[in-house]
Design an enzyme around this catalytic site. Sequence first.
Site, PDB file in Angstrom:
ATOM      1  N   GLY A 220       2.410  49.273   2.857  1.00 33.69           N
ATOM      2  CA  GLY A 220       1.921  49.054   4.207  1.00 33.69           C
ATOM      3  C   GLY A 220       0.834  50.042   4.578  1.00 33.69           C
ATOM      4  CD  GLU A 263       7.386  47.340  -3.344  1.00 27.87           C
ATOM      5  OE1 GLU A 263       7.901  47.286  -4.474  1.00 27.87           O
ATOM      6  OE2 GLU A 263       7.819  46.722  -2.370  1.00 27.87           O
ATOM      7  N   PRO A 264       1.894  49.575  -3.266  1.00 22.41           N
ATOM      8  CG  PRO A 264       0.497  51.415  -3.238  1.00 22.41           C
ATOM      9  CD  PRO A 264       1.556  50.767  -4.053  1.00 22.41           C
ATOM     10  N   GLY A 265      -0.402  47.089  -2.109  1.00 24.93           N
ATOM     11  CA  GLY A 265      -1.305  46.005  -2.487  1.00 24.93           C
ATOM     12  C   GLY A 265      -2.677  46.332  -1.918  1.00 24.93           C
ATOM     13  NE  ARG A 302      -6.005  40.442   5.332  1.00 26.05           N
ATOM     14  CZ  ARG A 302      -6.277  41.348   6.225  1.00 26.05           C
ATOM     15  NH1 ARG A 302      -7.524  41.614   6.542  1.00 26.05           N
ATOM     16  NH2 ARG A 302      -5.331  42.021   6.818  1.00 26.05           N
ATOM     17  CE1 TYR A 306      -1.175  37.940   8.474  1.00 28.61           C
ATOM     18  CE2 TYR A 306      -2.992  38.089   6.931  1.00 28.61           C
ATOM     19  CZ  TYR A 306      -1.661  37.856   7.184  1.00 28.61           C
ATOM     20  OH  TYR A 306      -0.827  37.560   6.140  1.00 28.61           O
ATOM     21  CB  CYS A 332     -14.212  20.090  10.581  1.00 28.84           C
ATOM     22  SG  CYS A 332     -15.820  19.458  10.124  1.00 28.84           S
ATOM     23  CD  GLU A 333      -9.173  23.417  11.468  1.00 27.55           C
ATOM     24  OE1 GLU A 333      -8.830  23.964  12.537  1.00 27.55           O
ATOM     25  OE2 GLU A 333      -8.627  22.415  11.000  1.00 27.55           O
ATOM     26  CE1 TYR A 360      -1.141  40.434   0.444  1.00 23.67           C
ATOM     27  CE2 TYR A 360      -2.304  42.376   1.252  1.00 23.67           C
ATOM     28  CZ  TYR A 360      -1.203  41.798   0.656  1.00 23.67           C
ATOM     29  OH  TYR A 360      -0.151  42.580   0.266  1.00 23.67           O
TER      30      TYR A 360
HETATM   31  C1  LIG Z   1       3.249  42.448   0.337  1.00 27.27           C
HETATM   32  C2  LIG Z   1       4.190  43.426  -0.159  1.00 27.27           C
HETATM   33  C3  LIG Z   1       3.749  44.713  -0.490  1.00 27.27           C
HETATM   34  C4  LIG Z   1       2.320  45.186  -0.326  1.00 27.27           C
HETATM   35  O1  LIG Z   1       1.922  45.369   0.996  1.00 27.27           O
HETATM   36  P1  LIG Z   1       0.456  45.955   1.319  1.00 27.27           P
HETATM   37  O2  LIG Z   1       0.380  45.964   2.802  1.00 27.27           O
HETATM   38  O3  LIG Z   1      -0.544  45.038   0.711  1.00 27.27           O
HETATM   39  O4  LIG Z   1       0.344  47.296   0.724  1.00 27.27           O
HETATM   40  C5  LIG Z   1       4.692  45.581  -1.019  1.00 27.27           C
HETATM   41  N1  LIG Z   1       5.977  45.212  -1.178  1.00 27.27           N
HETATM   42  C6  LIG Z   1       6.429  43.975  -0.867  1.00 27.27           C
HETATM   43  C7  LIG Z   1       7.857  43.639  -1.093  1.00 27.27           C
HETATM   44  C8  LIG Z   1       5.555  43.055  -0.340  1.00 27.27           C
HETATM   45  O5  LIG Z   1       6.018  41.840  -0.016  1.00 27.27           O
END
Ligand SMILES: *Cc1c(COP(=O)(O)O)cnc(C)c1O
Length: 405
Positions: A220, A263-265, A302, A306, A332-333, A360
């Site tokens: 997050g 676990e960052p995305g 996004r 969001y 068309c939105e 994302y």
């Molecule tokens: C989506 C997700 C993440 C990554 O979140 P980010 O905001 O992209 O860092 C980590 N863990 C789980 C279980 C998720 O579903």
Amino acid sequence: MIHNNEYLIKLSEKYGTPLYIYDSYKIYQQYKKMINAFKGINNFIINYACKANTNLNILKFFNTLGSGLDAVSIQEIEIGLMAGFPPKNIIYTPNCVSIQEIIKAVKLGVRINLDNLSILEQFGEYFPKYSVGIRINPHIMAGANLKTSVGHIDSKFGISFYQIPHVKRILKNTGIKIDGLHMHTGSDILNIQSFLEGAKILFKIALDFPKVNYIDLGSGFKVSYKKKDVKTDISMLSNKITHEFNNLCKNYKNNNCITLIIEPGKFLVSESGYFLVRVNVIKHTTSTVFAGVDSGFNHFIRPMFYDAYHHIDNISNPNGCSRFYTVVGYICESDTFGLNRKISEIHEGDILCIKNAGAYCYSMSSNYNSRYRPSEVMILNGKDFLIRKRETMKDLIKNIIEIPI
Ligand SMILES: *Cc1c(COP(=O)(O)O)cnc(C)c1O
């Protein structure tokens, strides 16, 4: 290196638009930044949350960095295995999936975090000898907005920490062991206090489960979307977490053998990505100047989904005088990329660059309006590689079965 307008223009000419470009060096830098922040912890692992960007090449790149993987579907596990991750480096944290899908994951040999007591009980019946992780809901409101806040009391995610007595009963009844504790409370979390509170709850629960091998604090972490945007203070957060975690390890039975996982995305891939679009039309209305581009929320959702802010530059004319534009898509939105933005003067045919396009964006794209998904390019060791072809009509109709009508 990549943020050089001429270079981006060259890539738009070579590959066409709309086009996603990912800079692997930026991914490497973000990965190292996170590893360094937690260097005070002996057993520390980053699992890349691959739903942010699932291109196989991005996954392979993370594997070479030494990262593990966070997967939320059986298909993400399979892509991870294809990318070369050893099964034990993949953690599967699903929500509301069937027990059959979880059984498939067991057969693939990955680690699993369960987030539901009913599933935990069924799992225990199937695999009494297995060790699993559980996803805890710490009842914390965190994240940029309600759509991305997933650890509060009304959220569908996780097992409430008030339900720990029930977890213990299930362990007794079935014989399974708790391998790890997990939480993930949301995205774009600025207030590190909420993150710390969640961590403390997990550290406390760990004392109750003597066989825990890992504690997974989810993610997050916020990155900057605007020029002077604030982002999660990683070093302050890691200092506090390191202190609390090392204390836990001292008090813990096995002394020091718990692994800390995050676990960052978004943190790892968001800023590596650039989305290039071409301006089809300039349109003056009674109130607004619109720049209409060759993309829409089918490719990049996004801002519309969001209300996310993504910075937009006119890379064809970076030094013109600034004017106000509303940048919109061609479907068309109401697909507005940027509302009333000050951008260097735009002409039809110019290339606009939308920032923070690594997380994302492609992974949430669709074929809405029967448009093709764009191609993706990766910059690796200073060279550009096409890592996904633009779709064609064949892709759009490949699963259609025509019946006699
Ligand atoms: C989506 C997700 C993440 C990554 O979140 P980010 O905001 O992209 O860092 C980590 N863990 C789980 C279980 C998720 O579903």
